[in-house]
Motif scaffolding. Sequence first.
Motif, short mmCIF file in Angstrom:
data_model
loop_
_atom_site.label_atom_id
_atom_site.label_comp_id
_atom_site.label_asym_id
_atom_site.label_seq_id
_atom_site.Cartn_x
_atom_site.Cartn_y
_atom_site.Cartn_z
N LEU A 126 -0.12 5.03 13.55
CA LEU A 126 0.01 3.80 14.32
C LEU A 126 1.41 3.68 14.92
O LEU A 126 1.57 3.50 16.12
N VAL A 127 2.43 3.80 14.08
CA VAL A 127 3.81 3.62 14.55
C VAL A 127 4.17 4.70 15.56
O VAL A 127 4.83 4.43 16.57
N SER A 128 3.75 5.92 15.32
CA SER A 128 4.07 7.02 16.23
C SER A 128 3.42 6.84 17.59
O SER A 128 3.88 7.40 18.59
N SER A 129 2.36 6.04 17.66
CA SER A 129 1.67 5.81 18.94
C SER A 129 2.33 4.72 19.78
O SER A 129 1.91 4.49 20.92
N GLY A 182 -2.74 -3.46 13.51
CA GLY A 182 -3.17 -2.09 13.23
C GLY A 182 -3.21 -1.72 11.77
O GLY A 182 -3.81 -0.72 11.41
N THR A 183 -2.59 -2.53 10.90
CA THR A 183 -2.55 -2.18 9.48
C THR A 183 -2.18 -3.40 8.66
O THR A 183 -1.73 -4.42 9.19
N ASP A 184 -2.34 -3.29 7.35
CA ASP A 184 -2.03 -4.39 6.43
C ASP A 184 -0.59 -4.22 5.94
O ASP A 184 -0.26 -3.24 5.28
N HIS A 238 0.84 -1.20 0.00
CA HIS A 238 0.00 0.00 0.00
C HIS A 238 0.88 1.25 0.00
O HIS A 238 1.78 1.37 0.83
N HIS A 239 0.58 2.15 -0.90
CA HIS A 239 1.38 3.37 -0.97
C HIS A 239 0.49 4.61 -1.16
O HIS A 239 0.95 5.62 -1.66
N LYS A 246 -0.65 7.88 6.05
CA LYS A 246 -1.03 8.67 7.23
C LYS A 246 -1.44 7.75 8.38
O LYS A 246 -1.02 7.95 9.53
N SER A 247 -2.22 6.74 8.08
CA SER A 247 -2.68 5.80 9.09
C SER A 247 -1.50 5.02 9.69
O SER A 247 -1.42 4.84 10.91
N PHE A 248 -0.56 4.57 8.85
CA PHE A 248 0.59 3.82 9.32
C PHE A 248 1.50 4.69 10.17
O PHE A 248 1.96 4.28 11.24
#
Length: 153
Positions: free
Chosen positions: A85-88, A126-128, A73-74, A80-82
């Motif tokens: 997630l990572v920043s959290s 949290g993501t694919d 996915h790009h 933005k979602s990824f």
Amino acid sequence: MDKFDRAILDALQADASLPIAELAERIGLTATPCWRRVQRLEAQGIIRKRVALLDARKLNLGVTVFVSVRTSHHSADWLKSFHKLVSSVPEVVEFYRMAGQTDYLLKVVVPDIAAYDRVYKRLIQGTDLADVSSSFAMEEIKCTSRLPLDYAD
């Protein structure tokens, strides 16, 4: 950027808690011009912030994991979602978008493998992601926040 600016940056990279008077003495300026230079370097964003560097092992964070992530996915929304997630995830202390085979590289610090497994599960739930590959550091040989100043203009 002149020799005084470089000297200020070098000294602050070694010890950001230096009082202005001591910093000025070390680099050969009086306090007021030194303080003005520090203020200018901060205003220009060259000095982003001053922080304390903590000993991870003394805080029970003895395992460092480098996590390579590939995704199919790009889109801007996925990105933005990824990033959110990572920043959290507080265990992720560094996060880079890469060129080449790996899309993202994360540096994770945890107390043990079980704690890393919880981080891993949080990331994949949290993501694919197409692939997540983890490498565990065996020994820290060099770790510094000091940037080389020879290239500064």
